[in-house]
Scaffold this motif. Structure first.
Motif, PDB file in Angstrom:
ATOM      1  N   SER A   1       0.839  -1.017   0.046  1.00 25.75           N
ATOM      2  CA  SER A   1      -0.098   0.000   0.056  1.00 25.75           C
ATOM      3  C   SER A   1       0.936   1.223  -0.198  1.00 25.75           C
ATOM      4  O   SER A   1       0.661   2.279  -0.680  1.00 25.75           O
ATOM      5  N   MET A   2       1.782   1.353   0.772  1.00 29.94           N
ATOM      6  CA  MET A   2       2.786   2.360   0.960  1.00 29.94           C
ATOM      7  C   MET A   2       3.466   2.651  -0.492  1.00 29.94           C
ATOM      8  O   MET A   2       3.705   3.783  -0.792  1.00 29.94           O
ATOM      9  N   LEU A   3       3.922   1.419  -1.088  1.00 30.33           N
ATOM     10  CA  LEU A   3       4.328   1.558  -2.484  1.00 30.33           C
ATOM     11  C   LEU A   3       3.601   2.304  -3.474  1.00 30.33           C
ATOM     12  O   LEU A   3       3.989   2.899  -4.223  1.00 30.33           O
ATOM     13  N   PHE A   4       2.292   1.801  -3.370  1.00 28.07           N
ATOM     14  CA  PHE A   4       1.432   2.198  -4.460  1.00 28.07           C
ATOM     15  C   PHE A   4       1.310   3.907  -4.070  1.00 28.07           C
ATOM     16  O   PHE A   4       1.182   4.641  -4.963  1.00 28.07           O
ATOM     17  N   SER A   5       1.101   4.160  -2.850  1.00 36.12           N
ATOM     18  CA  SER A   5       1.210   5.637  -2.400  1.00 36.12           C
ATOM     19  C   SER A   5       2.194   6.401  -3.133  1.00 36.12           C
ATOM     20  O   SER A   5       1.996   7.626  -3.645  1.00 36.12           O
ATOM     21  N   PHE A   6       3.491   5.986  -2.989  1.00 36.63           N
ATOM     22  CA  PHE A   6       4.569   6.536  -3.200  1.00 36.63           C
ATOM     23  C   PHE A   6       4.714   6.697  -5.100  1.00 36.63           C
ATOM     24  O   PHE A   6       4.757   7.772  -5.508  1.00 36.63           O
TER      25      PHE A   6
ATOM     26  N   THR B   1       1.493  11.936  -9.715  1.00 37.79           N
ATOM     27  CA  THR B   1       0.745  13.234  -9.663  1.00 37.79           C
ATOM     28  C   THR B   1       1.757  14.629  -9.909  1.00 37.79           C
ATOM     29  O   THR B   1       1.450  15.180 -10.564  1.00 37.79           O
ATOM     30  N   GLU B   2       2.805  14.241  -9.421  1.00 33.53           N
ATOM     31  CA  GLU B   2       3.920  15.455  -9.665  1.00 33.53           C
ATOM     32  C   GLU B   2       4.381  15.403 -10.993  1.00 33.53           C
ATOM     33  O   GLU B   2       4.413  16.586 -11.717  1.00 33.53           O
ATOM     34  N   GLU B   3       4.454  14.391 -11.744  1.00 34.35           N
ATOM     35  CA  GLU B   3       4.794  14.455 -13.156  1.00 34.35           C
ATOM     36  C   GLU B   3       3.739  15.163 -14.033  1.00 34.35           C
ATOM     37  O   GLU B   3       3.875  15.808 -14.921  1.00 34.35           O
TER      38      GLU B   3
END
Length: 93
Positions: free
Chosen positions: A20-25, A31-33
């Protein structure tokens, strides 16, 4: 037996948390891209808008200059008595 189930559930919960944390990152990176791309497109649009404004001002200035020149020529012809629209052929009279 209860301890074994507790350990397995703990490991599964830990693995799910890590995924879940990896998907979040990954989502944050995307989003930044996306924001960066939107910013680039907006800068291009603003640049095109500025170029269009400059072109419009240049065209307006050019047209005003030509109209002023046409008015000066028209006034000069009126002062000298020239008239382009009337042509009289004395041989036909």
């Amino acid at each position: 037996m209860n301890q074994f189930v507790s350990i397995v559930l703990g490991v599964v919960a830990t693995i799910v948390s890590i995924v879940s944390m990896l998907f979040s990152f990954y989502g944050l990176e995307k989003t930044e891209e996306s924001e960066r791309r939107q910013s680039e497109v907006l800068q291009r649009i603003l640049s095109i808008e500025e170029d269009t404004r400059r072109s419009a001002k240049a065209i307006e200035s050019s047209m005003q200059t030509r109209l002023k020149d046409a008015n000066v020529i028209s006034r000069d012809k009126e002062n000298t008595g020239e008239d382009e629209n009337i042509q009289v052929d004395t041989d036909d009279i």
